[in-house]
Write a protein that holds these residues in place. Structure first.
Motif, PDB file in Angstrom:
ATOM      1  N   ILE A   6       0.856  -1.190   0.000  1.00 44.84           N
ATOM      2  CA  ILE A   6       0.000   0.000   0.000  1.00 44.84           C
ATOM      3  C   ILE A   6       0.886   1.231   0.000  1.00 44.84           C
ATOM      4  O   ILE A   6       1.813   1.343   0.811  1.00 44.84           O
ATOM      5  CB  ILE A   6      -0.912   0.026   1.241  1.00 44.84           C
ATOM      6  CG1 ILE A   6      -1.671  -1.295   1.381  1.00 44.84           C
ATOM      7  CG2 ILE A   6      -1.884   1.200   1.172  1.00 44.84           C
ATOM      8  CD1 ILE A   6      -2.349  -1.468   2.737  1.00 44.84           C
ATOM      9  N   CYS A   9       1.020   5.486   3.310  1.00 45.80           N
ATOM     10  CA  CYS A   9       0.469   4.957   4.565  1.00 45.80           C
ATOM     11  C   CYS A   9       0.812   5.770   5.806  1.00 45.80           C
ATOM     12  O   CYS A   9       0.588   5.297   6.924  1.00 45.80           O
ATOM     13  CB  CYS A   9       0.960   3.519   4.776  1.00 45.80           C
ATOM     14  SG  CYS A   9       0.280   2.340   3.613  1.00 45.80           S
ATOM     15  N   GLY A  14      -4.471   5.550   3.837  1.00 46.11           N
ATOM     16  CA  GLY A  14      -3.431   4.538   3.704  1.00 46.11           C
ATOM     17  C   GLY A  14      -3.120   3.846   5.014  1.00 46.11           C
ATOM     18  O   GLY A  14      -2.991   2.612   5.063  1.00 46.11           O
ATOM     19  N   ARG A  15      -2.996   4.621   6.066  1.00 47.08           N
ATOM     20  CA  ARG A  15      -2.690   4.047   7.374  1.00 47.08           C
ATOM     21  C   ARG A  15      -3.809   3.114   7.828  1.00 47.08           C
ATOM     22  O   ARG A  15      -3.564   1.999   8.292  1.00 47.08           O
ATOM     23  CB  ARG A  15      -2.483   5.162   8.405  1.00 47.08           C
ATOM     24  CG  ARG A  15      -2.077   4.653   9.787  1.00 47.08           C
ATOM     25  CD  ARG A  15      -1.896   5.807  10.777  1.00 47.08           C
ATOM     26  NE  ARG A  15      -1.388   5.324  12.046  1.00 47.08           N
ATOM     27  CZ  ARG A  15      -2.135   4.774  13.009  1.00 47.08           C
ATOM     28  NH1 ARG A  15      -3.454   4.624  12.812  1.00 47.08           N
ATOM     29  NH2 ARG A  15      -1.587   4.357  14.139  1.00 47.08           N
ATOM     30  N   THR A  17      -6.025   1.618   5.998  1.00 48.77           N
ATOM     31  CA  THR A  17      -6.099   0.459   5.112  1.00 48.77           C
ATOM     32  C   THR A  17      -5.044  -0.574   5.492  1.00 48.77           C
ATOM     33  O   THR A  17      -5.309  -1.783   5.491  1.00 48.77           O
ATOM     34  CB  THR A  17      -5.929   0.896   3.653  1.00 48.77           C
ATOM     35  OG1 THR A  17      -6.994   1.799   3.304  1.00 48.77           O
ATOM     36  CG2 THR A  17      -5.970  -0.291   2.715  1.00 48.77           C
ATOM     37  N   ALA A  18      -3.851  -0.110   5.827  1.00 45.03           N
ATOM     38  CA  ALA A  18      -2.796  -1.030   6.273  1.00 45.03           C
ATOM     39  C   ALA A  18      -3.233  -1.785   7.527  1.00 45.03           C
ATOM     40  O   ALA A  18      -3.059  -3.010   7.627  1.00 45.03           O
ATOM     41  CB  ALA A  18      -1.509  -0.253   6.540  1.00 45.03           C
ATOM     42  N   ALA A  30       3.565  -1.499   4.173  1.00 41.49           N
ATOM     43  CA  ALA A  30       3.033  -0.135   4.254  1.00 41.49           C
ATOM     44  C   ALA A  30       4.150   0.829   3.882  1.00 41.49           C
ATOM     45  O   ALA A  30       5.183   0.889   4.555  1.00 41.49           O
ATOM     46  CB  ALA A  30       2.531   0.153   5.666  1.00 41.49           C
ATOM     47  N   SER A  38       6.437   7.066  10.950  1.00 40.44           N
ATOM     48  CA  SER A  38       5.300   6.152  10.997  1.00 40.44           C
ATOM     49  C   SER A  38       4.780   5.969  12.418  1.00 40.44           C
ATOM     50  O   SER A  38       5.545   5.843  13.375  1.00 40.44           O
ATOM     51  CB  SER A  38       5.702   4.787  10.430  1.00 40.44           C
ATOM     52  OG  SER A  38       4.680   3.839  10.634  1.00 40.44           O
ATOM     53  N   ASN A  75      -2.547   4.394  -3.142  1.00 40.65           N
ATOM     54  CA  ASN A  75      -3.258   5.389  -2.342  1.00 40.65           C
ATOM     55  C   ASN A  75      -2.521   6.719  -2.284  1.00 40.65           C
ATOM     56  O   ASN A  75      -3.127   7.767  -2.056  1.00 40.65           O
ATOM     57  CB  ASN A  75      -3.445   4.845  -0.916  1.00 40.65           C
ATOM     58  CG  ASN A  75      -3.939   5.904   0.044  1.00 40.65           C
ATOM     59  OD1 ASN A  75      -5.098   6.299   0.006  1.00 40.65           O
ATOM     60  ND2 ASN A  75      -3.049   6.386   0.919  1.00 40.65           N
TER      61      ASN A  75
END
Length: 251
Positions: A6, A9, A14-15, A17-18, A30, A38, A75
């Protein structure tokens, strides 16, 4: 264990979804431009990698580290709020480079492996502005409309190899970093042309006065992306969120 890569993220869609794929038992790669920032939790099945979709070497390195990729989720993207007259062509090119050509480059990087295995899914994240014109988002909308059109046209190209291509279309999501990123870009490169100041202020006020019950959450998008990645009966273009669904029906 299935593997998903992805892009974008660090925050927002994105985050989430991960995390959603991770919760479903997937191995998740990610990616983001600055992995040191992160906030994703530590997990044996979660791998945070540096990736800038506008840099070929960065793409090559990330895809090589991920190995076999069963699902690619494009994304990553850039937001932009300004009038056509106030948008430098270099800025427009930068937006298309990230939102369209970056996704295309990622597809080109993973497709040979998917073709060889005769399986795989590519999910590109678009925007509900493709359904309904929104002032000051013309360049951003154009980039997402092009991404959507490219994905739809790729469906028959890829289906012969057992590969599926899908588009997830999020609606209004004020909780994401889109607006903040767009404002940061504008601050660096100049605000709206003076002739558009009043119109811009009115438009931004209208955007901020949204119905809290008609917005798209990051979880809405994560669930839609997962469905697009795993449900063979999923439509090619899948709206995510209340307002995206309404706009897609012309309401």
């Amino acid at each position: 264990m299935n593997t998903v890569l992805i892009t974008g993220c660090s925050t927002g869609f994105g985050r989430e979804t991960a995390l959603h794929f991770l919760d479903k038992g997937w191995q998740v790669f990610a990616t983001m431009r600055n992995p040191e920032a992160s906030t994703l939790p530590a997990s044996d099945a979660l791998h945070v990698l540096p990736l800038d979709v506008t840099k070929p070497n960065s793409i090559t390195d990330a895809v090589a580290k991920a190995g076999q990729i069963d699902v690619l989720v494009n994304n990553a993207g850039i937001g932009w709020l300004n009038a056509i007259e106030g948008t430098p062509l270099d800025t427009a090119r930068e937006i298309f480079e990230a939102n369209l050509f970056g996704a295309m480059a990622m597809m080109q990087a993973v497709l040979p492996g998917m073709r060889e295995r005769r399986s795989g899914v590519i999910v590109n994240v678009s925007s509900s502005t493709i359904y309904k014109p929104v002032p000051l988002l013309s360049v951003y909308r154009a980039s997402k409309a092009a991404l959507t059109a490219m994905t739809e046209a790729a469906v028959p190209e890829l289906s012969q190899f057992g590969i599926q291509a899908r588009v997830v279309v999020p609606g209004l999501a004020p909780s994401t970093s889109f607006a903040a990123n767009a404002q940061e870009m504008i601050a660096k490169r100049g605000w709206f042309p003076p002739a558009y100041q009043d119109f811009a202020q009115q438009t931004l006020s209208q955007m901020q006065a949204h119905d809290p019950n008609a917005v798209t959450t990051a979880q809405d998008v994560a669930e839609a992306v997962f469905r697009a990645a795993t449900d063979p009966a999923c439509p090619t273009v899948l709206p995510a969120g209340v307002d995206a669904l309404a706009w897609s029906k012309g309401e």
